[in-house]
Design a protein around this motif. Sequence first.
Motif: not given
Length: 420
Positions: A69-70, A73-74, A129, A133-134
């Motif tokens: 996730q980290e 993300e983005g 995932k 998240h992206a």
Amino acid sequence: MKLAVVGGGSTYTPELIDGFARLRDELPLTEIALVDPDRSRLELVAGLSRRMLARAGHGAKVVATTSVQEGVEGAQAVLFQLRVGGQAARNVDETLPTQCGCVGQETTGAGGLAKALRTVPVVLGLAEKVRRHAPEAWIVDFTNPVGIVTRALLDAGHRAIGLCNVAIGFQRRFAGHLGVEPSRVSLGHVGLNHLTWERSVAVDGVDVLPQLLAEHGRAIADDIGLPLELVTRLGVVPSYYLRYFYAHDLVVEEQRAKPSRAAEVAAMEAELLKLYADPAVDTKPALLEKRGGAFYSEAAVALIASLLGDRGDTQVVNVRNAGTLPFLPDEAVIEVPAVVGSAGAAPLPVPAVEPLYAGLIANVSAYESLALEAAVQGGADRVRNALLAHPLIGQEAVAGELTRLLLEANRAHLPWVVSA
């Protein structure tokens, strides 16, 4: 621009970083997230990556994390380059099939099926995932077997394209033989991932393949491990992976007589990780050239830059067939030149494929459909059917024995085997 690399602890990663540094104008990254469950390897690779970028004067931040996730993300693009089970599982893929008289290879034949069984469920979980998240990110899959994994991602509705370095490797080597810039060389590349032929080699739009074979046929034949007489008679350049089909029994004999490629790579990786741990090392080690993946970074940069920059250029990628090869289902995944832009990759028209190649493509594509079904749904019977369909196996008794051996060897990665 943020890019995430899932499997960022791979010893391949410095090859990627080297390309990102050299090609910064093409792909202006501000953050590179390396994602890997192996914290110790991840830190070594991330440390070298930071030193390489600093030496090159590249300002991108390198983030190392075990959290998918980290990491994603983005991100605008996510590159998958993972190996489920590591080199230990690869060693089984390469040695177990030879016990049954079959080629032992990590992407082709029984070994390729074993890898698909382990890999597809993991990749699909990771892709979910990314979707959460992206959701706008492109997934670029370099994880083998690329054709099967890409088909799995597309069937699940993900924004994904498969990538392999075979085509760019041929382009660069042919350009070297011809003494021209690689950008002037385009390939008549057709087939499936790791089952392709170069039916034309154009320089500035003019096919020079006959000249190339006449002047450099011996070097090309040696490079792909096939007899010059065969290459000359065919008038095309098969990929190295066709050696497993055209010289099957010879390859099995060779494999039985020497250590597996997995064993060689495992030893090489141990040395590479020692180098990566040295704070004085801030460039891509020469040893990495022997690890494989030549021109991997250039192919990845070009594809991501075109997807994000809507360049509309032509690259060889793994995409839906969508009528390109009329003898395959539309949903099959093929490896051909395609126009790449922000909407994805659209395969270019392909001249009618000769029966000598079309027959094998259709056979292996049918196997890939069965392999994907086995990977997604599980079941010993599905595995056996996939093995029976593969042209390198195709015998009921051999398929049955391989099924038993492969499932037992991969039990730790396949929860459904208990009830198979």
